[in-house]
Design an enzyme around this catalytic site. Structure first.
Site, PDB file in Angstrom:
ATOM      1  N   CYS A 372      71.154   1.377   5.109  1.00  0.00           N
ATOM      2  CA  CYS A 372      71.219  -0.005   5.596  1.00  0.00           C
ATOM      3  C   CYS A 372      70.077  -0.186   6.583  1.00  0.00           C
ATOM      4  O   CYS A 372      69.791   0.712   7.385  1.00  0.00           O
ATOM      5  CB  CYS A 372      72.575  -0.269   6.253  1.00  0.00           C
ATOM      6  N   GLU A 406      68.833   2.325  -0.551  1.00  0.00           N
ATOM      7  CA  GLU A 406      70.051   2.153  -1.322  1.00  0.00           C
ATOM      8  C   GLU A 406      70.140   0.731  -1.856  1.00  0.00           C
ATOM      9  O   GLU A 406      69.821  -0.229  -1.152  1.00  0.00           O
ATOM     10  CB  GLU A 406      71.265   2.471  -0.443  1.00  0.00           C
TER      11      GLU A 406
END
Length: 519
Positions: A372, A406
């Site tokens: 993140c 991600e």
């Protein structure tokens, strides 16, 4: 000729929209009305209705505008002199014959009525007396194995396909999975009501490239979980240091904070308060002047701190709550133990002020170097986002691995990564002293980018061509012109870079117990 499917509407004729005048008392969720926005009347859809301080408030989404511009408005901003569009009535669910017909196994044969079931053994009787979680009827059914409900990414990883699409990252409807077990019942009720108002026409399945572009333009996030999308923003304004911010999305702060006009967040320990006096008492006692971790990088502009989610659990949870205000797809709030957090700060006489951060799994089976990433709104459009991305790849170089963020990325994250990838690849190809042929694998090893990300960048820039039976990389005039334009801009404004020699860090090694919860 094939028979016509009666269940599919081939005419594609849009259903007529019911329009009429409305009053404050007749407004409901799903109604589209004109709302005053920046001195103009814009059509908006009502997503939620609440009573705040005795007055009705409406959470609206402006048509053809980004989702982060959704806001709470008062009744005075609604223009009810014009006709409003009423939502379509819900169609009754169709009952299939398979569902209405009773199963054959449900009726007992006549010969078995009144007969006793033979007793097998004492062990089987004891087993039958034990209630099973999956049993709902008295009929004997084979026991089914259930997946583990433990939070964390270990249970969500697809093990079959870990490749990255060349055209665009593959996005499926089951990622990301929200941690619904950590949510309040009131939050789920609000989300269900908003999802119901959105209608059942939401498309399921992977998105095409055109749909991806449209979703980025108007959606504000690449998440496809309807529960996350439908949640309304619950905080009005946030004060952090000398900056006041307007949140973009929902974050699971305490329920009482929804009534506060301002939420106060300590910029050093990230503690949160819904009134000014408790916040002032906290600031008088708070002694923290920087993120609670090891400083691994410092230059004339910024510092980077490495924080272990297992050692500083409360601080990292507060950071996740703060970042959720500006990330629609983020669903991790409390399970911070398997992650490391790298926080970028600026320094002055008062301490180190948080600018942004990225989190990273201690051990990623997919090879992700970022889980993140966020730059706080008050520091956006200043080059800090690209500096965060460059620092994550610098850590991958130090580890000797190839890294990739991600998926899925948010809209701003996707734009930031595409800009960084394009600049990195073009700079490597135009580097002085580099001649002859260069392969995609060599570009990846020099930049710590995966082969999929390199190919994705080359195709976006239209630099892959097919010639004489081989794929070749071509530097087009448009790419070179954009590079010259970018360098002229950097001469005027300057550019922040990561100096590898200032990085004092070695890859940490964790045991199995330090990567998960420490119960």
């Amino acid at each position: 000729m094939a028979p016509r499917d009666a269940s599919v509407d081939h005419t594609a004729t849009p259903e007529p929209v019911e329009k009429s005048l409305a009053t404050i008392g007749t407004l409901r969720i799903g109604v589209k009305a004109f709302v005053e926005k920046d001195g103009e009347k814009r059509k908006a859809e009502i997503l939620s209705i609440q009573s705040r301080k005795g007055q009705p408030s409406y959470y609206v989404h402006y048509e053809e505008f980004n989702k982060r511009l959704d806001e709470w408005v008062s009744a005075s901003r609604l223009d009810l002199s014009q006709e409003v569009e009423w939502p379509q009535p819900e169609a009754p669910p169709k009952k299939s014959q398979k569902q209405t017909a009773p199963p054959k196994s449900a009726t007992l044969p006549k010969s078995s009525v009144g007969q006793k079931r033979p007793r097998t053994s004492t062990t089987s009787r004891r087993d039958s007396e034990t209630p099973e979680l999956s049993s709902t009827t008295g009929n004997a059914q084979p026991k089914l194995t259930r997946p583990s409900l433990v939070g964390g990414k270990e249970n969500n990883r697809p093990g079959s396909d870990q490749s990255i699409s060349v055209i665009a990252p593959e996005i499926t409807t089951d990622t990301p999975k929200p941690e619904d077990s950590d949510l309040d019942i009131a939050d789920l009720q609000d989300a269900a009501a908003a999802a119901k108002a959105a209608g059942p026409t939401a498309k399921q399945g992977p998105y095409s490239r055109e749909e991806e572009i449209e979703k980025l333009r108007t959606g504000g996030s690449m998440t496809q979980n309807q529960t996350e999308i439908s949640r309304v923003r619950n905080l009005q304004r946030v004060q952090m240091g000398k900056h006041e911010m307007e949140p973009w999305y929902f974050s699971p702060y305490p329920q009482t904070f929804t009534e506060a006009d301002m939420v106060y967040i300590c910029e050093f320990c990230l503690s949160y308060y819904d009134s000014l006096k408790p916040f002032q008492r906290h600031r008088a006692k708070c002694t923290l002047l920087h993120p609670p971790g090891n400083e691994i990088y410092r230059d004339d502009y910024v510092s980077f701190f490495e924080i272990d989610g297992r050692r500083q659990r409360r601080w990292c949870r507060n950071l996740c709550l703060l970042s959720k205000l500006f990330l629609d797809h983020k669903t991790l709030y409390y399970d911070v133990d398997p992650f490391l957090f790298y926080c970028m700060t600026t320094r002055d006489d008062h301490g180190c002020h948080l600018v942004g951060y990225f989190s990273k799994e201690k051990e990623s089976a997919e090879g992700y170097n970022v889980a993140c990433i966020l730059t706080l709104p008050q520091y956006q459009r200043m080059g800090f986002g690209k500096l965060l991305i460059a620092f994550s790849y610098e850590l991958s170089k130090r580890e000797g691995k190839l890294g990739s963020p991600e998926k899925p990325l948010s809209d701003l994250g996707l734009l930031g990564y595409r800009a960084y990838w394009a600049e990195t690849v073009v700079d490597l190809l135009t580097e002085e002293g580099r001649g002859g042929e260069v392969s995609v694998e060599e570009i990846g090893s020099l930049s710590a980018m995966t082969t999929g990300d390199v190919l994705h960048t080359l195709q976006n820039l239209n630099m892959l061509r097919y010639s004489k039976g081989n794929h070749v990389i071509v530097l087009t005039d448009a790419v070179l012109h954009q590079q010259r334009k970018q360098r002229e801009k950097e001469k005027i404004k300057g550019k922040r870079r990561v100096d590898p020699e200032r990085l004092v860090w070695k890859p940490p090694v964790f045991s199995a117990g330090s990567r998960t919860w420490n119960w």
